[in-house]
Design a protein around this motif. Structure first.
Motif, short mmCIF file in Angstrom:
data_model
loop_
_atom_site.label_atom_id
_atom_site.label_comp_id
_atom_site.label_asym_id
_atom_site.label_seq_id
_atom_site.Cartn_x
_atom_site.Cartn_y
_atom_site.Cartn_z
N ASN A 135 -0.78 32.08 -19.14
CA ASN A 135 -1.95 32.57 -18.40
C ASN A 135 -3.02 33.16 -19.29
OD1 ASN A 135 -0.82 31.84 -15.88
ND2 ASN A 135 0.43 33.70 -15.90
N ILE A 136 -3.25 32.57 -20.44
CA ILE A 136 -4.27 33.03 -21.38
C ILE A 136 -5.41 32.00 -21.36
CG2 ILE A 136 -4.76 33.69 -23.76
CD1 ILE A 136 -1.75 34.20 -24.11
N PRO A 137 -6.59 32.35 -20.86
CA PRO A 137 -7.66 31.35 -20.72
C PRO A 137 -8.03 30.63 -22.01
CG PRO A 137 -8.20 33.33 -19.50
CD PRO A 137 -6.97 33.65 -20.28
N VAL A 138 -8.09 31.34 -23.15
CA VAL A 138 -8.48 30.71 -24.41
C VAL A 138 -7.39 30.98 -25.44
CG1 VAL A 138 -10.21 30.60 -26.23
CG2 VAL A 138 -10.92 30.96 -23.86
N LEU A 139 -6.89 29.89 -26.06
CA LEU A 139 -5.77 29.97 -26.99
C LEU A 139 -6.17 29.42 -28.36
CD1 LEU A 139 -2.52 28.79 -25.15
CD2 LEU A 139 -2.91 31.00 -26.27
N ASP A 140 -5.67 30.07 -29.39
CA ASP A 140 -5.70 29.53 -30.75
C ASP A 140 -4.26 29.19 -31.10
OD1 ASP A 140 -5.83 28.97 -33.44
OD2 ASP A 140 -6.18 31.05 -34.05
N ALA A 150 -8.59 25.54 -25.87
CA ALA A 150 -7.69 25.79 -27.00
C ALA A 150 -8.26 25.15 -28.25
CB ALA A 150 -6.29 25.22 -26.71
N VAL A 151 -7.92 25.75 -29.40
CA VAL A 151 -8.16 25.12 -30.69
C VAL A 151 -6.81 24.95 -31.35
CG1 VAL A 151 -10.50 25.97 -31.05
CG2 VAL A 151 -8.57 27.37 -31.79
N SER A 152 -6.64 23.80 -32.01
CA SER A 152 -5.40 23.53 -32.72
C SER A 152 -5.69 22.42 -33.73
CB SER A 152 -4.29 23.13 -31.74
OG SER A 152 -3.03 23.11 -32.39
N CYS A 153 -4.63 21.84 -34.31
CA CYS A 153 -4.80 20.88 -35.38
C CYS A 153 -4.00 19.62 -35.09
CB CYS A 153 -4.35 21.51 -36.70
SG CYS A 153 -5.03 20.71 -38.17
N THR A 154 -4.55 18.47 -35.45
CA THR A 154 -3.84 17.21 -35.27
C THR A 154 -2.90 16.90 -36.44
OG1 THR A 154 -5.63 15.96 -36.30
CG2 THR A 154 -5.74 16.26 -33.91
N ARG A 155 -2.90 17.74 -37.46
CA ARG A 155 -2.05 17.60 -38.63
C ARG A 155 -1.54 18.98 -39.01
NH1 ARG A 155 -3.20 16.33 -43.75
NH2 ARG A 155 -2.34 18.34 -44.34
N SER A 156 -0.89 19.08 -40.15
CA SER A 156 -0.52 20.40 -40.65
C SER A 156 -1.80 21.16 -40.99
CB SER A 156 0.36 20.27 -41.89
OG SER A 156 1.60 19.71 -41.56
N GLY A 157 -1.94 22.34 -40.43
CA GLY A 157 -3.15 23.11 -40.66
C GLY A 157 -3.44 24.00 -39.48
N GLY A 158 -4.57 24.69 -39.55
CA GLY A 158 -4.95 25.60 -38.49
C GLY A 158 -6.22 26.33 -38.85
N MET A 159 -6.70 27.15 -37.95
CA MET A 159 -7.93 27.89 -38.14
C MET A 159 -7.67 29.16 -38.94
SD MET A 159 -10.58 29.48 -35.29
CE MET A 159 -11.23 27.93 -34.71
N LEU A 160 -8.21 29.21 -40.16
CA LEU A 160 -8.11 30.38 -41.02
C LEU A 160 -9.47 31.06 -41.12
CD1 LEU A 160 -5.95 28.93 -43.95
CD2 LEU A 160 -5.19 30.57 -42.21
N TYR A 161 -9.47 32.34 -41.47
CA TYR A 161 -10.70 33.11 -41.69
C TYR A 161 -11.66 32.98 -40.51
CZ TYR A 161 -8.77 33.41 -46.34
OH TYR A 161 -7.92 33.65 -47.40
N LYS A 162 -11.25 33.57 -39.40
CA LYS A 162 -11.93 33.35 -38.11
C LYS A 162 -12.98 34.41 -37.80
CE LYS A 162 -7.80 33.11 -36.40
NZ LYS A 162 -6.63 32.97 -35.52
#
Length: 565
Positions: free
Chosen positions: A315-320, A349-361
Motif C-alpha cells: 500500500n505504498i503509492p510510490v516505490l523505489d 515505481a522505479v526499478s532496473c531491467t538489469r543489475s543496478g538501481g537508483m543511487l544518489y537520489k
C-alpha cells in the motif's frame, strides 16, 4: 366579525408584496437561477496547448479490451494539467515508436514525456565489459528505454549481434549530449495464473481504477517515508536516509536496517501499512521475479517470489525498488509488475531491467519536494546520471533504469496553495480567494503558470472547463462566463488550481466544495418563477375575496341583515 375580511385582505397583500421583494432579491444575489447569457471571447483564456504535453501510446489490444478505462485515464492526465496526445497503433519496432516520439518532441507543442500502455516494443542494449558477463560468461543484454528518452542521441549496434552497444552524440557533443529529453513510463500488467480471478486486461482495469481513487480522495496521498535497507547495504543506510530527508522530515522516516530486522516478513508487514513513499534495497536474481532477504547473511537467505508477492497488499503509492532485474516487463511475472498490479495500491515505481538501481537520489527527492511529479523527478535524476554528474553511478548501475506506472503522481507541494472558493456571480461561475505561498518568498502575486480547472465532482476527471487565474486584491481568481459554462451541460463540479514558478517550485490546491449546474433541486432551480406564480395566485384569491366581500355588503347592508334576524 365585521372587520375580519378587510384584515385578511391586508395580510394577504402584505404576503404578496414580501414574496415579490424576495423574488427580486433572489434574482440579484443568486443569478445562477436566471437565464442570463454574456458575450465571451476565447482570448480571455489561454489555449490548452500551453500545458506540458504527454504522449499516451496505447496498445490496440488494450484499447479494444477496456476502451472506457483508457478514456478515463486520458481525462485523469488532463485533470493533472497536462495536454494529452493519444495514439493507438501497432508499432513494427522500437525505432518506429522512437521516430513518432521525435516528431512530437520537435513539433511546436513539444513533449514532456510518454506513457506506454500495454505491450509495446522496446530496444535491447549490451554493455561491453559487463561485470556479470565477465563473471558468468553469459551474454547479458537488457531493455534500455533510454533509447526512447534521448531523442537526439545515436544508438549503434557495433558488432551486428542485434543489440545496441554504442550510445553517442551524432554531432560529437560529448556525454552531456546523450542525456534524455523526455521521460518514458511503462504500464504493463504481468500474466496472472489461470486460478487468478481476472486476466491481464482485468489487472490493468483495476490498476487504472486505483489511479482515479487518488484523485477523488478515496486514497489520500499522505503519509511518511519507509526506508528498508537489507544487510549488504546496511553500512550506507544513514546516507540513504539523509537523501530521503530532502522529501520528508527526518522524524517522518521509518528506517529498517538492523541486521536482524530486515526480514521478508518484516518487509511485507511494513509495506502493507500506509506509507506515502518507500525504498526497498534487497538482492534479486536474473529470473526477474524473486527477491532475496539476508536473514541475517548470505548463508541464511529467505526468498520472496512472485507467487507469494501477489498475495500481499503493498500500500505504498510510490516505490523505489532497488532490486536488480525487477523492471524487466518482458517477463510474465516480473516483480515490479506484481507490486503495481497486485491487490495493493502502488501507483508508480522505479526499478532496473538489469543489475543496478537508483543511487544518489538527492536530486530526485529535491524535485519531488518542490511539487513536481515522479516523471519530472526521474528525468532530472536520470539526466545527471547519464551526464556523469553523480559522485558514483556508473553506466552498469543506471543504463537499465525504468520508470513504471503513473508518472504524474505528486507527493508534496512545493508551493502551498489554498483551497479555492467556487460559486456563481452575475458574470459566470467564479473561482476566487486562492492564495499561494512560496517556502521562502512568502505569498506570491506573480507566477509562471496559474491555471485552474473544474473537474467532475464524483470522479475528479477532466471536464474541459479551465482557464488562467489572475491576481487581485482578493487573491487569485477567474470567472468562466455563463455561456461557456452552460455549453458543457449539467453536472457537479469542483475547482482545482495549479501554480508554477520560475525558480522551479510547483503546487496544486485541494479541491473546492461541489457546485452543481443546473441545481438539481427543483424549487431551488425555479424559485423566482415559483414565487411569482404563487404570489399571483394569492393575489387573485385576495381580489376574489374582496369582490365577494364588497358584493355581500352591497346587496345585504349590515343593518338590514340584523333586522332580518
Amino acid at each position: 366579525m365585521r372587520h375580519r375580511f378587510p384584515s385578511l385582505v391586508f395580510i394577504l397583500f402584505g404576503v404578496v408584496l414580501l414574496l415579490s421583494v424576495l423574488a427580486n432579491i433572489q434574482g440579484i444575489t443568486h443569478p445562477v437561477q436566471v437565464p442570463i447569457r454574456y458575450s465571451y471571447s476565447r482570448s480571455q483564456m489561454r489555449t490548452m496547448s500551453d500545458w506540458p504535453r504527454i504522449a499516451l501510446i496505447v496498445d490496440p489490444a488494450v484499447e479494444s479490451s477496456i476502451p472506457g478505462d483508457v478514456d478515463d485515464f486520458e481525462r485523469l492526465l488532463k485533470a493533472r494539467f497536462f495536454q494529452v496526445t493519444t495514439t493507438t497503433q501497432s508499432w513494427a519496432s522500437a525505432a518506429a515508436l522512437r521516430s513518432h516520439l521525435q516528431t512530437l518532441y520537435e513539433s511546436s507543442f513539444g513533449l514532456e514525456g510518454a506513457i506506454l500502455l500495454g505491450d509495446l516494443p522496446a530496444s535491447m542494449y549490451y554493455l561491453a565489459g559487463d561485470p556479470i558477463h565477465l563473471e558468468s560468461g553469459l551474454v547479458y543484454e537488457f531493455i534500455s528505454d533510454l533509447y526512447l528518452m534521448d531523442l537526439d542521441g545515436q544508438f549503434t549496434d557495433g558488432n551486428g549481434d542485434g543489440f545496441f552497444d554504442i550510445h553517442s552524440d551524432p554531432d560529437g557533443g560529448g556525454p552531456a549530449d546523450i542525456t534524455p529529453e523526455i521521460w518514458v513510463s511503462r504500464i504493463v500488467p504481468p500474466v496472472p495464473p489461470p486460478s487468478w480471478p481476472t486476466d491481464r486486461m482485468g489487472l490493468l482495469s483495476d490498476y487504472l481504477d486505483n489511479l482515479r481513487s487518488y484523485l477523488d480522495g478515496t486514497y489520500p496521498l499522505t503519509g511518511d517515508g519507509l526506508l528498508f535497507v537489507d544487510n549488504p547495504w546496511r553500512s550506507s543506510a544513514q546516507t540513504y536516509e539523509n537523501q530521503m530527508a530532502y522529501l520528508f522530515d527526518p522524524s517522518d522516516i521509518t528506517r529498517i536496517s538492523g541486521i536482524d530486522d530486515t526480514t521478508k516478513s518484516r518487509w511485507l508487514l511494513e509495506a502493507g501499512q500506509s506509507f506515502l513513499y518507500g525504498t526497498v534495497m534487497v538482492h534479486a536474481g536474473l529470473t526477474c521475479h524473486t527477491q532475496c532477504f539476508y536473514e541475517p547473511d548470505e548463508y541464511n537467505k529467505n526468498y520472496l517470489n512472485h507467487t507469494e508477492l501477489r498475495q500481499h497488499s503493498i500500500n505504498i503509492p510510490v516505490l523505489d525498488l532497488f532490486t536488480c532485474n525487477s523492471a524487466n516487463f518482458t517477463h510474465p511475472d516480473y516483480d515490479a509488475g506484481w507490486y503495481l498490479f497486485g491487490p495493493g495500491r502502488v501507483a508508480s515505481a522505479v526499478s532496473c531491467t538489469r543489475s543496478g538501481g537508483m543511487l544518489y537520489k538527492t536530486e530526485y527527492f529535491t524535485q519531488l519536494a518542490r511539487g513536481w511529479d515522479t516523471g519530472r523527478a526521474f528525468l532530472e535524476w536520470f539526466t545527471l546520471a547519464v551526464a556523469g554528474s553523480l559522485p558514483y553511478a556508473g553506466e552498469f548501475w543506471w543504463r537499465g533504469m525504468e520508470l513504471l506506472g503513473d508518472p504524474t503522481m505528486h507527493l508534496a507541494q512545493g508551493l502551498s496553495v489554498s483551497q479555492p472558493y467556487l460559486g456563481p456571480t452575475s458574470e459566470g461561475v467564479k473561482v476566487w480567494g486562492v492564495t499561494v505561498e512560496h517556502p521562502t518568498q512568502g505569498f506570491l502575486t506573480e507566477a509562471n503558470r496559474s491555471d485552474f480547472q473544474l473537474v467532475d465532482a464524483d470522479t475528479h476527471l477532466f471536464t474541459g472547463l479551465w482557464g488562467t487565474l489572475n491576481y487581485t486584491n482578493n487573491g487569485w481568481e477567474a470567472t468562466i462566463p455563463w455561456d461557456t459554462f452552460s455549453s458543457f451541460g449539467g453536472g457537479s463540479y469542483v475547482a482545482v488550481c495549479r501554480f508554477e514558478t520560475d525558480d522551479d517550485y510547483a503546487g496544486t490546491s485541494p479541491v473546492s466544495g461541489a457546485y452543481t449546474w443546473p441545481p438539481y433541486f427543483f424549487l431551488d432551480t425555479y424559485w423566482p418563477e415559483i414565487v411569482i406564480i404563487i404570489g399571483g395566485g394569492v393575489l387573485c384569491i385576495a381580489v376574489l375575496i374582496i369582490v365577494m366581500y364588497v358584493k355581500r355588503h352591497t346587496l345585504f347592508p349590515p343593518h338590514e341583515m340584523e333586522q332580518t334576524h
